[in-house]
Enzyme design. Sequence first.
Site, short mmCIF file in Angstrom:
data_model
loop_
_atom_site.label_atom_id
_atom_site.label_comp_id
_atom_site.label_asym_id
_atom_site.label_seq_id
_atom_site.Cartn_x
_atom_site.Cartn_y
_atom_site.Cartn_z
N PRO A 2 0.83 -1.20 0.00
CA PRO A 2 0.00 0.00 0.00
C PRO A 2 0.87 1.26 0.00
CG PRO A 2 -0.80 -1.58 1.62
CD PRO A 2 0.51 -2.09 1.12
N GLU A 3 0.54 2.20 -0.90
CA GLU A 3 1.28 3.45 -0.99
C GLU A 3 0.39 4.59 -0.49
OE1 GLU A 3 3.13 3.85 -4.83
OE2 GLU A 3 3.78 1.76 -4.86
#
Length: 269
Positions: A2-3
């Site tokens: 996840p960014e």
Amino acid sequence: MPELPEIETSRRGIEPYLVNHKIIKAIVRQPKLRWPVSPQIIALENQPVLSVQRRAKYLLIELPDGWLVGHLGMSGSVRILPEFLEAGKHDHVDFLISGGKVLRYTDPRRFGAWLWADDLETCSALKHLGPEPLSDEFSGAYLLKKSQGKKTLIKPWLMDNKLVVGVGNIYASESLFEARISPLRAAGTLTGSEADNLALTIKRVLQRSIEQGGTTLRDFLQADGKPGYFAQELQVYGRTGEPCHACGELIESEKHGQRTTFFCRHCQR
């Protein structure tokens, strides 16, 4: 992993269920994550939630006595669920919320973390972080100044959290393509106009992804269990050997800094 858009999507998803409610207690089934779950979290009882914020890829839950600092790691997610829903094998931490809901942290690889901070100024996990990419501080002038004399390839340079936070592998590749800048170039070759364009492009790409609920490739889900839909808009990431949407040439990939970079040699200079 996840960014920034995925973490911001998660923050927005859980915020209405936490703010103006209490965390009744934490249920920690697996305390051995990337770092041990902080003892203050294990002992948590009846704490009202004042705000839900984000810094870089960290979720920040403000309580009267301190902060819950959460990181989703490589494969983690947080979801809002009914309190009675039985936990699964990889559901490591539950925060029981007043009103009959639970904030559940799931992480098959256990690379994430839940830490306690008395205040954010002294939180070791947040020290030495660069500016937020959606802030006014992050600009073409800032990028140009930081790039001077840098021989590092531009994509791993953009992924350095000391330069700017939250621009991970997906969004660095996508932003460089949209800005028409080759990832094979050194950061120090950026011109003023290219730096201005790149800063604006990064903001635009991240904002579009946030509006789409992030990018679901493998594990990421929004707080309501839905996938992120930005994957449908990806121009180069994960498309090795497929035709470029802009010119028709095949998308290429190379390893840069142990991460795969995707690009179009014809469009990006």
